[in-house]
Structure formats: C-alpha cells, structure tokens
Design an enzyme around this catalytic site. Structure first.
Site, short mmCIF file in Angstrom:
data_model
loop_
_atom_site.label_atom_id
_atom_site.label_comp_id
_atom_site.label_asym_id
_atom_site.label_seq_id
_atom_site.Cartn_x
_atom_site.Cartn_y
_atom_site.Cartn_z
N ARG A 103 0.85 -1.18 0.00
CA ARG A 103 0.00 0.00 0.00
C ARG A 103 0.88 1.23 0.00
O ARG A 103 1.90 1.25 0.71
CB ARG A 103 -0.81 0.05 1.31
CG ARG A 103 -2.01 -0.82 1.32
CD ARG A 103 -3.07 -0.18 0.52
NE ARG A 103 -4.12 -1.15 0.22
CZ ARG A 103 -5.37 -0.82 0.12
NH1 ARG A 103 -5.75 0.41 0.28
NH2 ARG A 103 -6.27 -1.72 -0.19
N GLU A 155 -1.12 8.10 -4.73
CA GLU A 155 -1.77 7.56 -5.93
C GLU A 155 -3.07 8.30 -6.22
O GLU A 155 -3.77 8.62 -5.26
CB GLU A 155 -2.10 6.07 -5.69
CG GLU A 155 -1.04 5.15 -6.21
CD GLU A 155 -1.36 3.69 -5.97
OE1 GLU A 155 -2.44 3.25 -6.38
OE2 GLU A 155 -0.52 3.00 -5.37
N HIS A 182 0.84 0.12 -9.80
CA HIS A 182 -0.14 -0.67 -9.04
C HIS A 182 -0.74 -1.81 -9.87
O HIS A 182 -1.95 -1.86 -10.11
CB HIS A 182 -1.26 0.24 -8.50
CG HIS A 182 -1.91 -0.32 -7.27
ND1 HIS A 182 -2.44 0.45 -6.27
CD2 HIS A 182 -2.14 -1.61 -6.86
CE1 HIS A 182 -2.95 -0.31 -5.31
NE2 HIS A 182 -2.78 -1.57 -5.66
N1 NAD Z 1 0.07 -4.29 -5.45
C1 NAD Z 1 -1.16 -4.77 -5.64
O1 NAD Z 1 -1.72 -4.67 -6.71
C2 NAD Z 1 -1.87 -5.46 -4.50
C3 NAD Z 1 -2.79 -6.48 -4.80
C4 NAD Z 1 -3.42 -7.13 -3.74
C5 NAD Z 1 -3.15 -6.75 -2.42
N2 NAD Z 1 -2.26 -5.73 -2.17
C6 NAD Z 1 -1.97 -5.32 -0.79
O2 NAD Z 1 -1.14 -6.27 -0.17
C7 NAD Z 1 -1.27 -6.16 1.24
C8 NAD Z 1 -1.28 -7.53 1.89
O3 NAD Z 1 -2.37 -8.30 1.41
P1 NAD Z 1 -2.65 -9.77 1.98
O4 NAD Z 1 -3.72 -10.37 1.14
O5 NAD Z 1 -1.38 -10.51 2.15
O6 NAD Z 1 -3.24 -9.40 3.43
P2 NAD Z 1 -3.32 -10.34 4.71
O7 NAD Z 1 -4.35 -9.74 5.59
O8 NAD Z 1 -3.46 -11.76 4.32
O9 NAD Z 1 -1.87 -10.18 5.38
C9 NAD Z 1 -1.44 -9.00 5.96
C10 NAD Z 1 -0.55 -9.37 7.15
O10 NAD Z 1 0.05 -8.19 7.66
C11 NAD Z 1 0.13 -8.33 9.07
N3 NAD Z 1 0.34 -7.01 9.66
C12 NAD Z 1 -0.56 -6.06 9.97
N4 NAD Z 1 0.06 -4.96 10.45
C13 NAD Z 1 1.39 -5.23 10.42
C14 NAD Z 1 2.54 -4.49 10.78
N5 NAD Z 1 2.46 -3.25 11.24
N6 NAD Z 1 3.74 -5.08 10.64
C15 NAD Z 1 3.85 -6.32 10.16
N7 NAD Z 1 2.79 -7.08 9.81
C16 NAD Z 1 1.59 -6.53 9.92
C17 NAD Z 1 -1.16 -9.00 9.44
O11 NAD Z 1 -1.06 -9.65 10.69
C18 NAD Z 1 -1.33 -9.99 8.30
O12 NAD Z 1 -0.79 -11.27 8.61
C19 NAD Z 1 -2.53 -5.32 1.46
O13 NAD Z 1 -2.13 -4.01 1.82
C20 NAD Z 1 -3.19 -5.27 0.11
O14 NAD Z 1 -3.90 -4.07 -0.07
C21 NAD Z 1 -1.60 -5.10 -3.18
#
Ligand code: NAD
Length: 316
Positions: free
Chosen positions: A244, A273, A291
């Site tokens: 993000r 963004e 993105h």
């Molecule tokens: N680039 C892209 O196009 C794209 C696509 C999909 C998702 N994403 C982003 O990827 C990120 C992760 O997605 P996901 O499906 O793995 O989510 P998820 O919820 O499965 O995993 C996120 C993890 O982060 C941990 N977490 C929360 N706060 C934290 C911190 N301060 N320090 C360390 N760990 C922490 C949580 O405990 C969780 O295990 C999200 O922000 C999502 O928006 C980006």
C-alpha cells in the site's frame, strides 16, 4: 438476476455467472449515473474493483441491490459496515491475487539486482554510443540465491512471496505482530511437496538480517518503514513495496537511496496515488510499476470465478 460489473470482470467470471443463470452487464456506468442505472435496470448485484465508490447514499438510493462484490482485496471504496447493516451481502476475493503480487515482487527483485530498471532507461538513449560504459556500469550484479529476504507482514501475499523465495534458494525471515509461525508448503510440478516452518521474529531482527525486504501489510496509520527503520538496515539493501502507498515514508526512502543505504527499491504502490511524487517517479534507483500487482490474466480469472461462486451461493 442482474449483475452489473462496473469496473470490468474477466470473461471466465462472466461465463461462470451466465452458466449459473445470471444476466451480466459490463457497461461502465459513470459514478454520478450509477444510482439511476441501478434503479432503472433493477440491478441485484454490483461488482466493483477500486474505481467505483459504493457509499451510504448510493446504498440508500438503490433498494434493488442485494450484494456488493469487490474483485480484489481492499474495500476502502465501499461502506462495508453500513451495507451489511442494511442487509446487503458484501464480498471480496482476498486470496485470488496473492500469487500474482508475489511474482511481481520477484520481478522487481530480480530486475533490481541486475539493474534492469536503469538499463532499460539508458540503453535506448546510449546503448549505441556507450555500450562499453553501460556494460561496466551494470557489472556489479548479485544473485538472490543464498541471500536473506525479510518479509514484513506474513499473511496471504507474504506467504506466497516466501514460497518463491524458498524455491529460489533464499533464507526467509519474517515479522508479523499477529502471527507466531507459518507453515509454507511448496508444491512442485510433479506432485512433490516440501514444508517449511517459519517462526516470526521481531521487526528489528528482520531489518538487521535482511539483504532484501518486502512489505505485505494492510494500510496503516503510521509508516512501517521510516527514517528510524532505514537506520537499522544493512547497507545496500533492496526494498520492494507492493502493499500500500503510505507504508513506506517516501521522503525517507529517497534519502536512503541517495545516501546508498538502500541500493534500489521496487515500488508498485505510492503515497500519492494516482499522482505519485515526481521525486519517486524520476529516481534512477527505483523500479516502477503502476499498481499492477494483481493485474495478471490468471489472477483476474480467479477473481471472476470466485466472485461468481460466492454470488451464486448467496443469491440463488
Ligand atoms: N500491489 C497490488 O496490486 C496489490 C494487490 C493485492 C493486495 N495488495 C496489498 O497487499 C497487502 C497484503 O495483502 P494480503 O492479502 O497478504 O493481506 P493479509 O491480511 O493476508 O496479510 C497481511 C498481514 O500483515 C500483518 N500485519 C498487519 N500490520 C502489520 C505491521 N504493522 N507489521 C507487520 N505485519 C503486519 C497481518 O497480521 C497480516 O498477517 C494489502 O495491503 C493489500 O492491499 C496489493
């Protein structure tokens, strides 16, 4: 029943919905005309990605709506709690794009260790006149094999990233305040499996050990990587953010790149963004993508089919 996929949906998603008896409309209706369109056409389910906003006023104004679906993960563009309070189903497809995001992380990492982000900028300009100099400039490449990947946030995407890292011979260290350990199962083409148990360590320990760092956390109130964190890292680290915008302090990142603390960064998501800071866009040590983590045919197919399955089980 009618489904309006306002931000598009893959053909496999359309096919899956049609085969379950739904009428699928893929017309892109402008935000301000959405209320009229939904009411005139008695739309039952509205599917969006990140562009269309589904706020309280739209929910209140459209009594035919029974379901809102988000193809992807974050639901910031939907008033989820309010919609649920009004009895609507709100669904998303959190796991469908994880593997694609993880592959993009490695595209940035492999590109980073061999200077592809810079070579692709300079070869068209100077490849003909200064081939030898460019060859020298990009001669200090490194391999990822044998290096340590730090993963901050080892949820769905973090785990998919760990799978690739283990597969290419990297050590993985991870920090996640809500996860103590994870089992990572590697599946090979011939049916063989290998299991790895990864115990999470402190954030400081990850920052200290990592040769490369990737973030996979949800949107946060505070920076996960700021000036203080950069100070704890190894010199010459490579960093990827496909999580993000706003989880890395971009000003601190640019400083760290300028001082050679950080060798390169791969950035898919930006603080500002869709108008990222020019300093980030123009930085010669940043590998840039707009993105596109989830933007593969495979991820979009999985998103479409997953949405179709959930819609059918909820509305039929
Ligand atoms: N680039 C892209 O196009 C794209 C696509 C999909 C998702 N994403 C982003 O990827 C990120 C992760 O997605 P996901 O499906 O793995 O989510 P998820 O919820 O499965 O995993 C996120 C993890 O982060 C941990 N977490 C929360 N706060 C934290 C911190 N301060 N320090 C360390 N760990 C922490 C949580 O405990 C969780 O295990 C999200 O922000 C999502 O928006 C980006």
């Amino acid at each position: 029943m009618k489904v309006l996929a306002n931000d598009g949906i893959s053909q496999s998603g359309v096919d899956a919905l049609k085969s379950k008896g739904f009428e699928v409309i893929t017309t892109k209706v402008a935000q301000e005309q959405l209320e009229n369109y939904i009411n005139e056409n008695k739309i039952d389910a509205l599917l969006v990605r990140s562009a269309t906003k589904v706020r309280k006023d739209l929910i209140d104004a459209c009594p035919s709506l029974k379901l809102i679906g988000r193809g992807g993960v974050g639901m910031d563009n939907i008033d989820v709690a309010y919609a649920k309070e009004k009895g609507l189903h709100v669904i998303n497809t959190p796991a469908a794009s994880s593997a694609s995001v993880a592959e993009l992380v490695f595209a940035h990492l492999y590109g980073g260790v061999r200077y592809l982000y810079d070579a692709n900028r300079n070869m068209p300009l100077e490849g003909e006149s200064k081939f030898g100099q460019l060859k020298k400039a990009y001669a200090a490449g490194t391999e990822l094999r044998g290096k340590t990947l730090g993963i901050i946030g080892i949820g769905r995407i973090g785990q998919e990233t760990a799978k690739i890292a283990l597969g290419v011979g990297m050590k993985v260290v991870a920090f996640d305040p809500f996860i103590e350990n994870v089992n990572i199962e590697l599946n090979f083409f011939d049916g063989q499996k290998l299991n790895f148990n990864i115990e999470t360590v402190s954030k400081e320990e990850v920052l200290k050990q990592a040769d490369f760092l990737t973030l996979h956390v949800p949107a946060q109130k505070e920076y996960v990587l700021g000036k203080k964190e950069f100070g704890l890292m190894k010199d010459g680290i490579g960093i990827v953010n496909a999580a993000r915008g706003g989880v890395i302090d971009e000003v601190a990142l640019v400083d760290a790149l300028d001082s050679n603390k950080v060798a390169f960064a791969g950035i898919d998501v930006f603080e500002n963004e869709p108008t990222p800071a020019i300093k980030v866009l123009m930085h010669p040590k940043i590998s840039l993508t707009p993105h596109i983590g989830a933007a593969t045919g495979e991820a979009q197919d999985r998103i479409g089919v997953e949405l179709a399955d959930q819609i059918a089980s909820l509305l039929k």
